[in-house]
Scaffold this active site. Sequence first.
Site, short mmCIF file in Angstrom:
data_model
loop_
_atom_site.label_atom_id
_atom_site.label_comp_id
_atom_site.label_asym_id
_atom_site.label_seq_id
_atom_site.Cartn_x
_atom_site.Cartn_y
_atom_site.Cartn_z
CG ASN A 1 1.20 1.07 17.63
OD1 ASN A 1 0.45 0.14 17.35
ND2 ASN A 1 2.39 1.23 17.07
N GLY B 1 -0.78 0.77 8.56
CA GLY B 1 -1.47 1.31 7.39
C GLY B 1 -2.96 1.46 7.60
CE LYS C 1 4.48 1.33 13.12
NZ LYS C 1 4.44 -0.14 12.90
CE LYS D 1 -4.14 -1.88 2.13
NZ LYS D 1 -5.16 -1.79 3.17
CG ASP E 1 -8.07 0.62 3.19
OD1 ASP E 1 -8.84 -0.20 2.68
OD2 ASP E 1 -6.82 0.50 3.18
N GLY F 1 -3.53 0.73 17.32
CA GLY F 1 -2.69 0.43 16.16
C GLY F 1 -2.21 1.70 15.49
P1 ATR Z 1 -1.81 -2.89 8.56
O1 ATR Z 1 -1.44 -2.35 7.22
O2 ATR Z 1 -2.84 -4.00 8.48
O3 ATR Z 1 -2.24 -1.82 9.50
P2 ATR Z 1 0.78 -2.98 9.79
O4 ATR Z 1 1.09 -1.70 9.12
O5 ATR Z 1 1.79 -4.06 9.79
O6 ATR Z 1 -0.52 -3.62 9.15
O7 ATR Z 1 0.32 -2.64 11.30
C1 ATR Z 1 0.03 -3.64 12.24
C2 ATR Z 1 -0.39 -2.99 13.56
O8 ATR Z 1 -0.69 -4.03 14.50
C3 ATR Z 1 0.69 -2.13 14.21
O9 ATR Z 1 0.08 -1.08 14.93
C4 ATR Z 1 1.36 -3.13 15.19
O10 ATR Z 1 2.02 -2.55 16.29
P3 ATR Z 1 3.57 -2.08 16.17
O11 ATR Z 1 3.54 -0.76 15.46
O12 ATR Z 1 4.04 -1.95 17.58
O13 ATR Z 1 4.27 -3.15 15.39
C5 ATR Z 1 0.14 -3.89 15.66
N1 ATR Z 1 0.49 -5.21 16.19
C6 ATR Z 1 0.87 -6.29 15.47
N2 ATR Z 1 1.06 -7.35 16.30
C7 ATR Z 1 0.80 -6.91 17.55
C8 ATR Z 1 0.81 -7.53 18.85
N3 ATR Z 1 1.13 -8.82 19.01
N4 ATR Z 1 0.47 -6.77 19.92
C9 ATR Z 1 0.14 -5.46 19.78
N5 ATR Z 1 0.11 -4.82 18.58
C10 ATR Z 1 0.43 -5.54 17.48
#
Ligand code: ATR
Length: 267
Positions: free
Chosen positions: A145, A125, A150, A63, A99, A122
């Site tokens: 987050n 993206g 971030k 994306k 989205d 979160g």
């Molecule tokens: P997307 O495009 O679907 O949003 P991404 O950009 O990879 O995917 O983002 C994933 C989100 O899920 C992020 O906010 C991530 O937190 P980090 O920025 O700390 O990586 C969060 N996330 C993924 N696994 C997680 C976990 N086990 N516990 C808490 N947050 C998680």
Amino acid sequence: MVIGDPVEHSLSPLMHNAGYKVLRIDDKYVYVACNVKTGKLEDFINGVRAMGIRGISCTIPHKIKVMKYLDEIDETANKIGAVNTIVNENGMLKGYNTDWIGIVIPFRKITSLKNKKVALLGAGGAARAAAYGVVKGGAKLTIYNRTIEKAQVLAKGFGASACSFEETKDIKTMDIIINATSTGLNPNIFDSPLDKELFTEKQIVFDIIYSPYETKFLKEAKQKGAKIIHGLEMFLQQGIAQFKLFTGLDVPEVQMRNILLKQILSD
Ligand code: ATR
């Protein structure tokens, strides 16, 4: 065509092809999934130009990276910083983001976002699109987050506050909670990003995950009396907006929801 890596479980082909059939344009349009590795993205875009493919849906991890290969980026997609839709207008490739529409329309059906206190979980993206949508709707946003830095960067871009998951107690006073993390996504169906004691019957709780249909996060919110919105609604609305960009036509919402629901529940 939808591109991603992985992309095999995408429901976009099902939805778009069903739409073509319903509108009797399946002799003109066909929609397929294509696994494109990040290193092959530029070659792929050249192929789109060469073959004159009308439209592309982009999912993880393309994306953001795809943006640099396009001729034009729509203003909203630029603000969000991600593209989930590419339209080919006679060789000119333009990137859009639908989205955020997928986040805003399900809310619009039940409430106004104006002055609502929103907790967004979160900062990836999907969270960027959600942040854009709720702030545009007039909500007061706090972003939580795992990686606080971030959340801070995203919050700064959208005039929001940022918190870590160690400071979630205020979430109990929020009107709306949105999960835009991947926690609870199939196959990790017994995980939830939030302690269930933070849900109340006054809240609206939205999970953007659509597989499983009802995540642990949503089940627990429902048990506490909150109103819930399933991730299917986001998937459906972003897809309907995308369908219109590709074909110029409106796809029937109820019929599309039923087709997607049947598939998700049988997975
Ligand atoms: P997307 O495009 O679907 O949003 P991404 O950009 O990879 O995917 O983002 C994933 C989100 O899920 C992020 O906010 C991530 O937190 P980090 O920025 O700390 O990586 C969060 N996330 C993924 N696994 C997680 C976990 N086990 N516990 C808490 N947050 C998680």
